[in-house]
Design a protein around this motif. Structure first.
Motif, PDB file in Angstrom:
ATOM      1  N   ARG A   1      14.857 -25.397   9.854  1.00 45.82           N
ATOM      2  CA  ARG A   1      14.369 -24.684   8.679  1.00 45.82           C
ATOM      3  C   ARG A   1      13.345 -25.532   7.930  1.00 45.82           C
ATOM      4  O   ARG A   1      12.311 -25.037   7.492  1.00 45.82           O
ATOM      5  CB  ARG A   1      15.534 -24.325   7.761  1.00 45.82           C
ATOM      6  CG  ARG A   1      15.115 -23.506   6.570  1.00 45.82           C
ATOM      7  CD  ARG A   1      16.250 -23.127   5.685  1.00 45.82           C
ATOM      8  NE  ARG A   1      17.528 -23.270   6.339  1.00 45.82           N
ATOM      9  CZ  ARG A   1      18.686 -23.245   5.736  1.00 45.82           C
ATOM     10  NH1 ARG A   1      18.757 -23.073   4.460  1.00 45.82           N
ATOM     11  NH2 ARG A   1      19.809 -23.395   6.390  1.00 45.82           N
ATOM     12  N   LEU A   2      13.621 -26.829   7.802  1.00 47.66           N
ATOM     13  CA  LEU A   2      12.705 -27.722   7.109  1.00 47.66           C
ATOM     14  C   LEU A   2      11.393 -27.859   7.876  1.00 47.66           C
ATOM     15  O   LEU A   2      10.311 -27.859   7.278  1.00 47.66           O
ATOM     16  CB  LEU A   2      13.350 -29.091   6.890  1.00 47.66           C
ATOM     17  CG  LEU A   2      12.589 -30.052   6.001  1.00 47.66           C
ATOM     18  CD1 LEU A   2      12.355 -29.457   4.617  1.00 47.66           C
ATOM     19  CD2 LEU A   2      13.338 -31.364   5.881  1.00 47.66           C
ATOM     20  N   VAL A   3      11.460 -27.929   9.192  1.00 42.74           N
ATOM     21  CA  VAL A   3      10.241 -28.003  10.009  1.00 42.74           C
ATOM     22  C   VAL A   3       9.410 -26.733   9.832  1.00 42.74           C
ATOM     23  O   VAL A   3       8.185 -26.799   9.672  1.00 42.74           O
ATOM     24  CB  VAL A   3      10.584 -28.248  11.493  1.00 42.74           C
ATOM     25  CG1 VAL A   3       9.365 -28.060  12.386  1.00 42.74           C
ATOM     26  CG2 VAL A   3      11.160 -29.643  11.680  1.00 42.74           C
ATOM     27  N   VAL A   4      10.065 -25.574   9.843  1.00 46.44           N
ATOM     28  CA  VAL A   4       9.358 -24.311   9.615  1.00 46.44           C
ATOM     29  C   VAL A   4       8.703 -24.324   8.240  1.00 46.44           C
ATOM     30  O   VAL A   4       7.546 -23.919   8.074  1.00 46.44           O
ATOM     31  CB  VAL A   4      10.310 -23.101   9.764  1.00 46.44           C
ATOM     32  CG1 VAL A   4       9.663 -21.819   9.260  1.00 46.44           C
ATOM     33  CG2 VAL A   4      10.748 -22.945  11.208  1.00 46.44           C
ATOM     34  N   GLY A   5       9.406 -24.826   7.235  1.00 49.10           N
ATOM     35  CA  GLY A   5       8.836 -24.927   5.885  1.00 49.10           C
ATOM     36  C   GLY A   5       7.621 -25.832   5.844  1.00 49.10           C
ATOM     37  O   GLY A   5       6.619 -25.516   5.194  1.00 49.10           O
ATOM     38  N   LEU A   6       7.679 -26.949   6.543  1.00 48.70           N
ATOM     39  CA  LEU A   6       6.542 -27.869   6.587  1.00 48.70           C
ATOM     40  C   LEU A   6       5.335 -27.232   7.276  1.00 48.70           C
ATOM     41  O   LEU A   6       4.195 -27.392   6.824  1.00 48.70           O
ATOM     42  CB  LEU A   6       6.936 -29.170   7.282  1.00 48.70           C
ATOM     43  CG  LEU A   6       7.896 -30.064   6.502  1.00 48.70           C
ATOM     44  CD1 LEU A   6       8.417 -31.186   7.397  1.00 48.70           C
ATOM     45  CD2 LEU A   6       7.229 -30.625   5.259  1.00 48.70           C
ATOM     46  N   VAL A   7       5.584 -26.505   8.351  1.00 43.48           N
ATOM     47  CA  VAL A   7       4.494 -25.810   9.041  1.00 43.48           C
ATOM     48  C   VAL A   7       3.881 -24.749   8.127  1.00 43.48           C
ATOM     49  O   VAL A   7       2.653 -24.632   8.026  1.00 43.48           O
ATOM     50  CB  VAL A   7       4.985 -25.189  10.372  1.00 43.48           C
ATOM     51  CG1 VAL A   7       3.952 -24.243  10.961  1.00 43.48           C
ATOM     52  CG2 VAL A   7       5.345 -26.285  11.357  1.00 43.48           C
ATOM     53  N   LEU A   8       4.709 -23.987   7.436  1.00 46.55           N
ATOM     54  CA  LEU A   8       4.199 -22.941   6.550  1.00 46.55           C
ATOM     55  C   LEU A   8       3.400 -23.530   5.384  1.00 46.55           C
ATOM     56  O   LEU A   8       2.373 -22.985   4.992  1.00 46.55           O
ATOM     57  CB  LEU A   8       5.338 -22.067   6.038  1.00 46.55           C
ATOM     58  CG  LEU A   8       5.919 -21.103   7.070  1.00 46.55           C
ATOM     59  CD1 LEU A   8       7.185 -20.446   6.538  1.00 46.55           C
ATOM     60  CD2 LEU A   8       4.900 -20.057   7.468  1.00 46.55           C
ATOM     61  N   ILE A   9       3.844 -24.648   4.825  1.00 48.43           N
ATOM     62  CA  ILE A   9       3.096 -25.255   3.726  1.00 48.43           C
ATOM     63  C   ILE A   9       1.777 -25.816   4.245  1.00 48.43           C
ATOM     64  O   ILE A   9       0.754 -25.773   3.558  1.00 48.43           O
ATOM     65  CB  ILE A   9       3.919 -26.314   2.954  1.00 48.43           C
ATOM     66  CG1 ILE A   9       3.275 -26.640   1.603  1.00 48.43           C
ATOM     67  CG2 ILE A   9       4.025 -27.609   3.674  1.00 48.43           C
ATOM     68  CD1 ILE A   9       3.999 -26.081   0.459  1.00 48.43           C
ATOM     69  N   LEU A  10       1.769 -26.316   5.478  1.00 53.55           N
ATOM     70  CA  LEU A  10       0.524 -26.777   6.090  1.00 53.55           C
ATOM     71  C   LEU A  10      -0.449 -25.613   6.266  1.00 53.55           C
ATOM     72  O   LEU A  10      -1.631 -25.728   5.928  1.00 53.55           O
ATOM     73  CB  LEU A  10       0.811 -27.454   7.431  1.00 53.55           C
ATOM     74  CG  LEU A  10      -0.408 -27.925   8.210  1.00 53.55           C
ATOM     75  CD1 LEU A  10      -1.128 -29.033   7.448  1.00 53.55           C
ATOM     76  CD2 LEU A  10      -0.004 -28.397   9.586  1.00 53.55           C
ATOM     77  N   VAL A  11       0.038 -24.496   6.779  1.00 52.77           N
ATOM     78  CA  VAL A  11      -0.801 -23.301   6.941  1.00 52.77           C
ATOM     79  C   VAL A  11      -1.340 -22.856   5.586  1.00 52.77           C
ATOM     80  O   VAL A  11      -2.529 -22.545   5.442  1.00 52.77           O
ATOM     81  CB  VAL A  11      -0.005 -22.160   7.617  1.00 52.77           C
ATOM     82  CG1 VAL A  11      -0.742 -20.831   7.532  1.00 52.77           C
ATOM     83  CG2 VAL A  11       0.308 -22.516   9.055  1.00 52.77           C
ATOM     84  N   ASN A  12      -0.490 -22.833   4.577  1.00 53.23           N
ATOM     85  CA  ASN A  12      -0.903 -22.451   3.228  1.00 53.23           C
ATOM     86  C   ASN A  12      -2.048 -23.339   2.748  1.00 53.23           C
ATOM     87  O   ASN A  12      -3.061 -22.864   2.239  1.00 53.23           O
ATOM     88  CB  ASN A  12       0.291 -22.567   2.279  1.00 53.23           C
ATOM     89  CG  ASN A  12      -0.010 -22.083   0.884  1.00 53.23           C
ATOM     90  OD1 ASN A  12      -0.078 -20.899   0.640  1.00 53.23           O
ATOM     91  ND2 ASN A  12      -0.207 -23.012  -0.031  1.00 53.23           N
TER      92      ASN A  12
END
Length: 97
Positions: free
Chosen positions: A78-89
């Motif tokens: 979940r944390l990895v997915v969050g990091l990827v999403l914040i990077l995309v943002n």
């Protein structure tokens, strides 16, 4: 019944808050249409800046609740997915400033 909120949960929710705060802080300098996809170096897909303001934080929030319901989802994933999403943002933000 609500489960205990772990440290990784707090980090994920913090990332979600950072995305929302960053989007809100840069809202006034963003164009009316936010480019979200490039082809050949040119933007070819756009959304309104109001939609962009909430898009990634909403996806992050939805994924948080979804992954809480799924017993096989790990907190680290979940944390990895969050990091990827914040990077995309952030990439989308800085491509449009």
């Amino acid at each position: 019944m609500l489960e205990k909120v772990t440290t990784l949960d707090k980090l994920y929710l913090g990332l979600t808050a950072i995305a929302l705060i960053l989007n809100g802080a840069l809202y006034s300098v963003l164009p009316d249409k936010i480019g979200i996809h490039q082809r050949g170096g040119e933007m070819d897909s756009y959304i309104s800046k109001w939609m962009f303001l909430l898009l990634i934080p909403a996806i992050m929030t939805a994924y948080y609740f979804y992954s809480n319901k799924m017993k096989n989802e790990s907190e680290k994933r979940r944390l990895v997915v969050g990091l990827v999403l914040i990077l995309v943002n952030n990439v989308i933000l800085f491509m449009n400033i």
